[in-house]
Design a protein around this motif. Structure first.
Motif, PDB file in Angstrom:
ATOM      1  N   MET A   1       4.709  15.719  -1.361  1.00 42.65           N
ATOM      2  CA  MET A   1       3.826  14.563  -1.297  1.00 42.65           C
ATOM      3  C   MET A   1       4.624  13.303  -0.879  1.00 42.65           C
ATOM      4  N   ASN A   2       4.046  12.523  -0.009  1.00 44.84           N
ATOM      5  CA  ASN A   2       4.641  11.239   0.363  1.00 44.84           C
ATOM      6  C   ASN A   2       3.790  10.116  -0.216  1.00 44.84           C
ATOM      7  N   ILE A   3       4.452   9.043  -0.637  1.00 46.85           N
ATOM      8  CA  ILE A   3       3.726   7.849  -1.068  1.00 46.85           C
ATOM      9  C   ILE A   3       3.861   6.815   0.046  1.00 46.85           C
ATOM     10  N   VAL A   4       2.745   6.261   0.478  1.00 46.66           N
ATOM     11  CA  VAL A   4       2.754   5.264   1.550  1.00 46.66           C
ATOM     12  C   VAL A   4       2.294   3.922   0.976  1.00 46.66           C
ATOM     13  N   LEU A   5       3.106   2.895   1.172  1.00 46.41           N
ATOM     14  CA  LEU A   5       2.744   1.567   0.672  1.00 46.41           C
ATOM     15  C   LEU A   5       2.267   0.707   1.827  1.00 46.41           C
ATOM     16  N   CYS A   6       1.121   0.077   1.644  1.00 45.60           N
ATOM     17  CA  CYS A   6       0.625  -0.823   2.690  1.00 45.60           C
ATOM     18  C   CYS A   6       0.227  -2.163   2.085  1.00 45.60           C
ATOM     19  N   GLY A   7       0.048  -3.126   2.941  1.00 46.97           N
ATOM     20  CA  GLY A   7      -0.357  -4.460   2.502  1.00 46.97           C
ATOM     21  C   GLY A   7       0.198  -5.504   3.439  1.00 46.97           C
ATOM     22  N   PHE A   8      -0.217  -6.738   3.199  1.00 46.68           N
ATOM     23  CA  PHE A   8       0.128  -7.855   4.067  1.00 46.68           C
ATOM     24  C   PHE A   8       1.632  -8.145   4.021  1.00 46.68           C
ATOM     25  N   MET A   9       2.119  -8.796   5.086  1.00 45.09           N
ATOM     26  CA  MET A   9       3.523  -9.227   5.110  1.00 45.09           C
ATOM     27  C   MET A   9       3.870  -9.906   3.787  1.00 45.09           C
ATOM     28  N   GLY A  10       5.024  -9.565   3.254  1.00 43.66           N
ATOM     29  CA  GLY A  10       5.497 -10.242   2.049  1.00 43.66           C
ATOM     30  C   GLY A  10       4.866  -9.770   0.749  1.00 43.66           C
ATOM     31  N   CYS A  11       4.115  -8.671   0.795  1.00 39.80           N
ATOM     32  CA  CYS A  11       3.483  -8.202  -0.450  1.00 39.80           C
ATOM     33  C   CYS A  11       4.456  -7.390  -1.307  1.00 39.80           C
ATOM     34  N   GLY A  12       5.625  -7.053  -0.750  1.00 40.03           N
ATOM     35  CA  GLY A  12       6.638  -6.348  -1.544  1.00 40.03           C
ATOM     36  C   GLY A  12       6.757  -4.864  -1.255  1.00 40.03           C
ATOM     37  N   LYS A  13       6.240  -4.423  -0.116  1.00 37.00           N
ATOM     38  CA  LYS A  13       6.254  -2.982   0.201  1.00 37.00           C
ATOM     39  C   LYS A  13       7.672  -2.383   0.167  1.00 37.00           C
ATOM     40  N   SER A  14       8.620  -3.058   0.803  1.00 38.43           N
ATOM     41  CA  SER A  14       9.976  -2.490   0.877  1.00 38.43           C
ATOM     42  C   SER A  14      10.678  -2.559  -0.475  1.00 38.43           C
ATOM     43  N   THR A  15      10.568  -3.693  -1.140  1.00 38.71           N
ATOM     44  CA  THR A  15      11.249  -3.852  -2.439  1.00 38.71           C
ATOM     45  C   THR A  15      10.693  -2.868  -3.457  1.00 38.71           C
ATOM     46  N   VAL A  16       9.370  -2.808  -3.556  1.00 41.23           N
ATOM     47  CA  VAL A  16       8.732  -1.888  -4.502  1.00 41.23           C
ATOM     48  C   VAL A  16       9.015  -0.444  -4.086  1.00 41.23           C
ATOM     49  N   GLY A  17       8.999  -0.192  -2.786  1.00 47.21           N
ATOM     50  CA  GLY A  17       9.227   1.163  -2.284  1.00 47.21           C
ATOM     51  C   GLY A  17      10.602   1.687  -2.665  1.00 47.21           C
ATOM     52  N   LYS A  18      11.617   0.821  -2.566  1.00 49.28           N
ATOM     53  CA  LYS A  18      12.987   1.250  -2.919  1.00 49.28           C
ATOM     54  C   LYS A  18      13.073   1.554  -4.419  1.00 49.28           C
ATOM     55  N   ILE A  19      12.417   0.753  -5.221  1.00 56.93           N
ATOM     56  CA  ILE A  19      12.430   0.986  -6.687  1.00 56.93           C
ATOM     57  C   ILE A  19      11.734   2.308  -6.988  1.00 56.93           C
ATOM     58  N   LEU A  20      10.593   2.509  -6.352  1.00 59.93           N
ATOM     59  CA  LEU A  20       9.832   3.749  -6.575  1.00 59.93           C
ATOM     60  C   LEU A  20      10.658   4.971  -6.192  1.00 59.93           C
ATOM     61  N   ALA A  21      11.293   4.895  -5.015  1.00 61.18           N
ATOM     62  CA  ALA A  21      12.075   6.031  -4.523  1.00 61.18           C
ATOM     63  C   ALA A  21      13.181   6.367  -5.528  1.00 61.18           C
ATOM     64  N   ARG A  22      13.852   5.327  -6.010  1.00 66.90           N
ATOM     65  CA  ARG A  22      14.946   5.549  -6.971  1.00 66.90           C
ATOM     66  C   ARG A  22      14.401   6.181  -8.254  1.00 66.90           C
ATOM     67  N   ARG A  23      13.329   5.612  -8.757  1.00 64.76           N
ATOM     68  CA  ARG A  23      12.783   6.103 -10.038  1.00 64.76           C
ATOM     69  C   ARG A  23      12.212   7.509  -9.942  1.00 64.76           C
ATOM     70  N   LEU A  24      11.686   7.855  -8.781  1.00 61.75           N
ATOM     71  CA  LEU A  24      11.021   9.162  -8.648  1.00 61.75           C
ATOM     72  C   LEU A  24      11.919  10.210  -7.991  1.00 61.75           C
ATOM     73  N   GLY A  25      13.143   9.812  -7.645  1.00 62.11           N
ATOM     74  CA  GLY A  25      14.059  10.747  -6.990  1.00 62.11           C
ATOM     75  C   GLY A  25      13.546  11.170  -5.614  1.00 62.11           C
ATOM     76  N   MET A  26      12.925  10.229  -4.924  1.00 62.07           N
ATOM     77  CA  MET A  26      12.414  10.512  -3.575  1.00 62.07           C
ATOM     78  C   MET A  26      13.270   9.718  -2.569  1.00 62.07           C
ATOM     79  N   SER A  27      13.134  10.039  -1.286  1.00 58.60           N
ATOM     80  CA  SER A  27      13.871   9.239  -0.311  1.00 58.60           C
ATOM     81  C   SER A  27      12.987   8.070   0.130  1.00 58.60           C
ATOM     82  N   PHE A  28      13.613   7.068   0.726  1.00 56.71           N
ATOM     83  CA  PHE A  28      12.878   5.870   1.133  1.00 56.71           C
ATOM     84  C   PHE A  28      12.902   5.725   2.649  1.00 56.71           C
TER      85      PHE A  28
END
Ligand code: S3P
Length: 165
Positions: A1-28
């Protein structure tokens, strides 16, 4: 399963995505970075020298490649999921999450440094036009007004531990 983050510029997609990847043992993966690598220049230069259409085509190809594998958290560029051809790729195959942040807060986060070619001051109209598209493209919507760790935690809770096994 892949998690895809979307939203407007500056909503935190990359920052939140890196945290999620680390916490879930997934790649980013970050679609903007992959487009930059593919075309060999920063997003701002692609828009200025080649035009938005070239950027969007490369973005679409990157999305198509990313939706194939498994085990990734994918941060998309702010425009990606507003195009049906990209939303269609992820629908049903990935868990798409919209990080919803009021424009007032986004404005306080995004610097006018030229790195975002579509950040031109008339963001209200773009924001209003895009928000329903993010909602339509997503399975879940998370309130992204808080801190990144808090938002990541909410994404994990929303998606549900079962689906993440
Ligand atoms: C865009 C957002 C940017 C980048 C490009 C276009 C958009 O990504 O993909 O400048 O259309 O909103 P971020 O959302 O990471 O700023």
């Amino acid at each position: 399963m892949n998690i895809v983050l979307c939203g407007f510029m500056g909503c935190g997609k990359s920052t939140v995505g890196k945290i999620l990847a680390r916490r879930l043992g997934m790649s980013f993966a970050d679609t903007d970075s992959l487009v930059e690598a593919r075309l060999g220049k920063p997003v701002s230069k692609i828009f200025a020298e080649d035009g938005e259409a070239v950027f969007r085509d490369a973005e679409h190809e990157v999305c198509a490649e990313l939706c194939r594998g498994d085990g990734k958290v994918i941060a998309t560029g702010g425009g990606a999921l507003t195009f049906e051809r990209n939303a269609e790729l992820f629908r049903g195959k990935c868990t798409v999450v919209f990080i919803d942040v009021p424009l007032r807060i986004i404005r306080s986060r995004v610097a006018c440094d030229g790195s975002r070619p579509l950040w031109d001051g008339n963001t209200q109209e773009l924001f209003d036009r895009r928000r329903p598209k993010y909602i339509a493209a997503s399975e879940f919507t998370v309130d992204g007004s808080g801190g990144s760790d808090e938002v990541a935690e909410e994404v994990i809770n929303l998606i549900g531990k079962e689906k993440l096994k």
